[in-house]
Design an enzyme around this catalytic site. Structure first.
Site, PDB file in Angstrom:
ATOM      1  N   ASP A  63      52.583  16.152  21.485  1.00  0.00           N
ATOM      2  CA  ASP A  63      51.952  15.466  22.608  1.00  0.00           C
ATOM      3  C   ASP A  63      52.748  14.276  23.136  1.00  0.00           C
ATOM      4  O   ASP A  63      52.184  13.372  23.732  1.00  0.00           O
ATOM      5  CB  ASP A  63      50.537  15.012  22.207  1.00  0.00           C
TER       6      ASP A  63
ATOM      7  N   CYS B 166      34.622  32.221  27.077  1.00  0.00           N
ATOM      8  CA  CYS B 166      33.545  31.333  27.519  1.00  0.00           C
ATOM      9  C   CYS B 166      32.361  32.106  28.098  1.00  0.00           C
ATOM     10  O   CYS B 166      31.234  31.588  28.128  1.00  0.00           O
ATOM     11  CB  CYS B 166      34.061  30.355  28.576  1.00  0.00           C
TER      12      CYS B 166
ATOM     13  N   CYS C  58      28.890  30.824  30.227  1.00  0.00           N
ATOM     14  CA  CYS C  58      28.497  29.451  29.863  1.00  0.00           C
ATOM     15  C   CYS C  58      29.208  28.428  30.750  1.00  0.00           C
ATOM     16  O   CYS C  58      30.408  28.515  30.991  1.00  0.00           O
ATOM     17  CB  CYS C  58      28.835  29.182  28.403  1.00  0.00           C
TER      18      CYS C  58
ATOM     19  N   CYS D  25      29.923  22.772  29.577  1.00  0.00           N
ATOM     20  CA  CYS D  25      30.913  21.694  29.646  1.00  0.00           C
ATOM     21  C   CYS D  25      31.062  21.165  31.065  1.00  0.00           C
ATOM     22  O   CYS D  25      31.307  19.967  31.268  1.00  0.00           O
ATOM     23  CB  CYS D  25      32.259  22.170  29.104  1.00  0.00           C
TER      24      CYS D  25
ATOM     25  N   CYS E 208      29.285  17.010  32.555  1.00  0.00           N
ATOM     26  CA  CYS E 208      30.190  15.946  33.014  1.00  0.00           C
ATOM     27  C   CYS E 208      29.462  14.988  33.942  1.00  0.00           C
ATOM     28  O   CYS E 208      28.937  15.397  34.982  1.00  0.00           O
ATOM     29  CB  CYS E 208      31.398  16.548  33.730  1.00  0.00           C
TER      30      CYS E 208
ATOM     31  N   CYS F  44      37.606  11.647  36.007  1.00  0.00           N
ATOM     32  CA  CYS F  44      37.388  11.806  34.561  1.00  0.00           C
ATOM     33  C   CYS F  44      37.278  10.449  33.871  1.00  0.00           C
ATOM     34  O   CYS F  44      38.155   9.597  34.003  1.00  0.00           O
ATOM     35  CB  CYS F  44      38.548  12.606  33.965  1.00  0.00           C
TER      36      CYS F  44
ATOM     37  N   CYS G 196      36.071   9.996  26.374  1.00  0.00           N
ATOM     38  CA  CYS G 196      34.785  10.651  26.638  1.00  0.00           C
ATOM     39  C   CYS G 196      34.826  12.025  25.980  1.00  0.00           C
ATOM     40  O   CYS G 196      35.767  12.784  26.201  1.00  0.00           O
ATOM     41  CB  CYS G 196      34.543  10.778  28.140  1.00  0.00           C
TER      42      CYS G 196
END
Length: 372
Positions: free
Chosen positions: A136, A190, A193, A196, A200, A216, A243
């Protein structure tokens, strides 16, 4: 595939497990030719916000071969950092300074990099191949490569989802010049669904599998260096670093377990940090409290910025003495958020201070806070 290569891969898998990695997979470096177009589309739409490094490194990020021409295979590894408790449950307790699950522990870059270097060294010795290690900190698109290597799939929230570990995997990559047998890519699972996306608080997803960082809360509390935009402040609630909403609500988390790596266990003093104690930290105390964690990289000033937003959202007037002490702070980033918190907690006092402040305040950003 030769017996020698099969033996090397078996040894690598076994060593990865012994090192504490929970997931291991191999993808050809050419596995995702679609990434270049997707990346440039996101950048053209400005979804990266003020993370200019994403645009600056776009060409190297778009294809593994652009970063290193000799790469033939990519080994992706994952290590579980599943939290002990549900992060969503902490949002209702406004006394808490809510810190994302990944930042409540030792910095994962340090933990993963030491392990992955050892694994890469084993590959280099056994295969006589060149290797490069990334955790990363380089222009590598870890999540789609992890999907191509079979570790999981990128969910509608754009984070990697694993059947075994839900949304809680830290990823690392080994680029190698060796031709290794690839694992089957993981199919997107997924279904219908949309939890998510629905959870938010700022509608940061323009569509499934797309994220606009400019909406975000994790971006604003961690990456953004200026004042928190007015429209984002109330949605932040008591989130002072990151978050977890879209990760935590994923139904696949029901199969996840808490982290087994001791260095990735949450530190209680961070997980249970009160907002009052956070606002009482000075810079040296901040450095001691968050030493070795991702929060340390944020810096004291931006953490106080976020803490003042949380104080304003709390409705708790006992924070007023702490807010007042920041009204004269030399950093306009902190003064501005202190003004906003004061107006939220005590509009009368804020009104009384406004005329004097307007006369002496020289920073345009802080002047604007009195005017909002």
């Amino acid at each position: 595939m030769s017996a020698d290569v099969q033996s090397i891969v078996r040894e690598l898998r076994a060593r990865a497990s012994a090192l504490g990695f929970d997931a291991f997979g191999i993808a050809p470096a050419s596995a995702r030719p679609d990434l270049e177009d997707k990346l440039h589309t996101a950048l053209a739409r400005g979804w990266h916000g003020d993370m200019e490094w994403m645009a600056e490194t776009a060409e190297r990020r778009a294809r593994p071969q652009n970063l290193w021409a000799d790469v033939r295979s990519v080994i992706m590894v994952g290590i579980n950092y599943g939290p002990r408790t549900d992060p969503l449950g902490r949002l209702a307790d406004t006394r808490l300074a809510n810190i994302s699950a990944y930042a409540q522990m030792r910095d994962y870059h340090d933990v993963v990099k030491g392990k992955i270097k050892e694994l890469a060294g084993l590959l280099a010795r056994r295969a006589g191949a060149e290797v490069k290690v990334f955790v990363d900190t380089a222009p590598v698109m870890e999540k789609p490569l992890a999907e191509a290597a079979g570790l999981g799939w990128q969910g509608k929230h754009t984070v990697l989802v694993s059947r075994q570990y839900g949304s809680w995997l830290f990823l690392g990559a080994i680029y190698t010049s060796a031709d290794l047998p690839p694992d089957a890519p993981h199919a997107e699972s997924c279904g219908t669904c949309t939890r998510c996306l629905d959870v938010c608080p700022t509608d940061a997803f323009p569509a499934p599998f797309q994220l606009d960082a400019r909406k975000c809360l994790a971006y604003y509390s961690v990456e953004h260096k200026g004042q928190i935009p007015l429209a984002m402040r109330e949605p932040m609630g008591n989130r002072v670093f990151g978050c977890d909403d879209c990760l935590a609500i994923c139904p696949w988390n029901k199969f996840a377990s808490s982290a087994r790596e001791a260095k990735l266990q949450a530190r209680d003093e961070i997980a249970d940090l009160s907002l009052a104690d956070l606002l009482a930290l000075d810079d040296p105390a901040f450095r001691r409290a968050f030493s070795g964690t991702p929060v340390r990289r944020l810096g004291w000033a931006r953490l106080m910025r976020n803490g003042l937003v949380a104080a304003g959202n709390s409705g708790d007037r006992t924070h007023l003495p702490r807010v007042r002490k920041f009204l004269d702070h030399p950093d306009p980033l902190i003064r501005g958020m202190a003004v906003w918190a004061l107006k939220k907690l005590d509009p009368g006092e804020a009104g009384a201070r406004k005329a004097t402040a307007r006369a002496v305040e020289t920073d345009p950003g802080v002047r604007a806070e009195w005017s909002n």
